[in-house]
Design a protein around this motif. Sequence first.
Motif, PDB file in Angstrom:
ATOM      1  N   ILE A   1       0.819  -0.879  -0.138  1.00 18.12           N
ATOM      2  CA  ILE A   1      -0.272  -0.239  -0.241  1.00 18.12           C
ATOM      3  C   ILE A   1       1.115   1.428   0.072  1.00 18.12           C
ATOM      4  N   PHE A   2       0.453   2.294  -1.038  1.00 19.68           N
ATOM      5  CA  PHE A   2       1.302   3.027  -1.569  1.00 19.68           C
ATOM      6  C   PHE A   2       0.770   4.287  -0.484  1.00 19.68           C
ATOM      7  N   GLY A   3       1.865   5.597  -0.423  1.00 24.05           N
ATOM      8  CA  GLY A   3       1.463   6.738   0.685  1.00 24.05           C
ATOM      9  C   GLY A   3      -0.187   7.008  -0.128  1.00 24.05           C
ATOM     10  N   SER A   4      -0.728   6.918  -1.140  1.00 23.02           N
ATOM     11  CA  SER A   4      -1.155   7.171  -2.207  1.00 23.02           C
ATOM     12  C   SER A   4      -2.898   6.346  -1.730  1.00 23.02           C
ATOM     13  N   GLY A   5      -2.203   5.626  -1.499  1.00 20.21           N
ATOM     14  CA  GLY A   5      -3.934   4.627  -0.105  1.00 20.21           C
ATOM     15  C   GLY A   5      -3.315   3.350  -1.881  1.00 20.21           C
ATOM     16  N   LEU A   6      -2.378   3.743  -3.211  1.00 20.22           N
ATOM     17  CA  LEU A   6      -3.083   2.609  -4.343  1.00 20.22           C
ATOM     18  C   LEU A   6      -2.205   1.305  -3.784  1.00 20.22           C
ATOM     19  N   ARG A   7      -2.605   0.549  -4.157  1.00 18.94           N
ATOM     20  CA  ARG A   7      -2.433  -1.073  -3.292  1.00 18.94           C
ATOM     21  C   ARG A   7      -2.299  -1.652  -4.895  1.00 18.94           C
ATOM     22  N   VAL A   8      -1.019  -2.298  -4.322  1.00 18.81           N
ATOM     23  CA  VAL A   8       0.128  -2.542  -5.580  1.00 18.81           C
ATOM     24  C   VAL A   8       0.129  -4.323  -5.622  1.00 18.81           C
ATOM     25  N   ASP A   9      -0.421  -5.266  -6.274  1.00 26.06           N
ATOM     26  CA  ASP A   9      -0.351  -6.874  -6.210  1.00 26.06           C
ATOM     27  C   ASP A   9       0.908  -7.251  -6.241  1.00 26.06           C
ATOM     28  N   ALA A  10       2.127  -7.369  -5.937  1.00 25.24           N
ATOM     29  CA  ALA A  10       2.981  -8.443  -5.938  1.00 25.24           C
ATOM     30  C   ALA A  10       3.155  -9.295  -6.875  1.00 25.24           C
ATOM     31  N   LEU A  11       2.087 -10.397  -5.302  1.00 23.69           N
ATOM     32  CA  LEU A  11       1.795 -11.888  -5.658  1.00 23.69           C
ATOM     33  C   LEU A  11       0.712 -11.650  -5.216  1.00 23.69           C
ATOM     34  N   ARG A  12      -0.136 -12.640  -6.480  1.00 24.15           N
ATOM     35  CA  ARG A  12      -1.594 -13.536  -6.178  1.00 24.15           C
ATOM     36  C   ARG A  12      -1.728 -15.056  -5.910  1.00 24.15           C
ATOM     37  N   GLU A  13      -1.336 -15.799  -5.064  1.00 27.01           N
ATOM     38  CA  GLU A  13      -2.250 -16.558  -4.644  1.00 27.01           C
ATOM     39  C   GLU A  13      -1.246 -17.922  -4.902  1.00 27.01           C
ATOM     40  N   VAL A  14      -0.075 -18.025  -5.277  1.00 29.83           N
ATOM     41  CA  VAL A  14       0.975 -18.280  -6.162  1.00 29.83           C
ATOM     42  C   VAL A  14       0.435 -20.022  -5.370  1.00 29.83           C
ATOM     43  N   ASN A  15       1.052 -20.892  -6.315  1.00 31.99           N
ATOM     44  CA  ASN A  15       1.075 -22.252  -5.023  1.00 31.99           C
ATOM     45  C   ASN A  15       2.084 -23.335  -6.189  1.00 31.99           C
ATOM     46  N   LEU A  16       3.029 -23.240  -5.293  1.00 37.06           N
ATOM     47  CA  LEU A  16       4.070 -24.015  -6.241  1.00 37.06           C
ATOM     48  C   LEU A  16       4.735 -25.107  -5.098  1.00 37.06           C
ATOM     49  N   LYS A  17       5.311 -25.800  -5.503  1.00 28.63           N
ATOM     50  CA  LYS A  17       5.857 -27.337  -4.986  1.00 28.63           C
ATOM     51  C   LYS A  17       7.687 -27.342  -5.730  1.00 28.63           C
ATOM     52  N   ILE A  18       8.770 -27.315  -5.001  1.00 23.71           N
ATOM     53  CA  ILE A  18      10.154 -27.552  -5.381  1.00 23.71           C
ATOM     54  C   ILE A  18      11.040 -28.517  -4.395  1.00 23.71           C
ATOM     55  N   GLU A  19      10.990 -29.366  -4.940  1.00 24.53           N
ATOM     56  CA  GLU A  19      11.775 -31.017  -4.472  1.00 24.53           C
ATOM     57  C   GLU A  19      13.172 -30.284  -4.121  1.00 24.53           C
TER      58      GLU A  19
END
Length: 227
Positions: free
Chosen positions: A14-32
């Motif tokens: 959330i930036f000062g102006s109230g602007l919301r920036v989504d950097a990640l959105r419900e990431v599902n990941l597996k690494i072995e």
Amino acid sequence: MTIIETRDLSKYYIFGSGLRVDALREVNLKIEEGEFVSFMGPSGSGKSTLLNIVGCLDKPSSGTVFIKGTEVDYRNSSSIVSLHRQTIGFVFQAFNLISTMSAMENVCYPMHFNRTSSSLQKQRATELLDLVGLGDRLNHLPSELSGGEQQRVAIARALANSPRLILADEPTGNLDSDTGKKIADLMRKINREQGVSFVITTHDPEMARTADRVVKLKDGKIAPEAF
């Protein structure tokens, strides 16, 4: 064994102006364990944010991260420190070596926090610098080393406490293409011979080609194979 798992991982700012920036959105990941995985995507795709959260350098807004089957508690600073000292090693684009310390001293530095004896620190650092091809540069300062040599020291330092996971953010970003290929080959060699898992972010197709798997991100989500 799964070394990294994320479930519905999201991060917003959330930036000062109230602007919301989504950097990640419900990431599902597996690494072995033992995998060599590359995160690729355009600037702003979320790949560095994902790496930083997995590495406990940042915390998610929602969702869960598991390292070696254990849920990461981002509120517990001592458990985060333990992960950094024992399980995760880091390699950065800008090398992040301590300018007043020699190559050996830079590699010894992380071991100091694990209370490794001075003699074992020097033995381990010598072995690691030999592994990355710098056995004859132990006492050189970073300013006396080329960019590729500095990154080799950084890789040796990342391995100092015998982590099972190395996270590398654009490790060839400050190197020319030939040197970058040598660094990519070195990391892949360590991965294959020592079974250390590597997760890297990169814009470099040559670096990505060394990976077992490429995870492509776009707009904070795992993207289809083609953008």
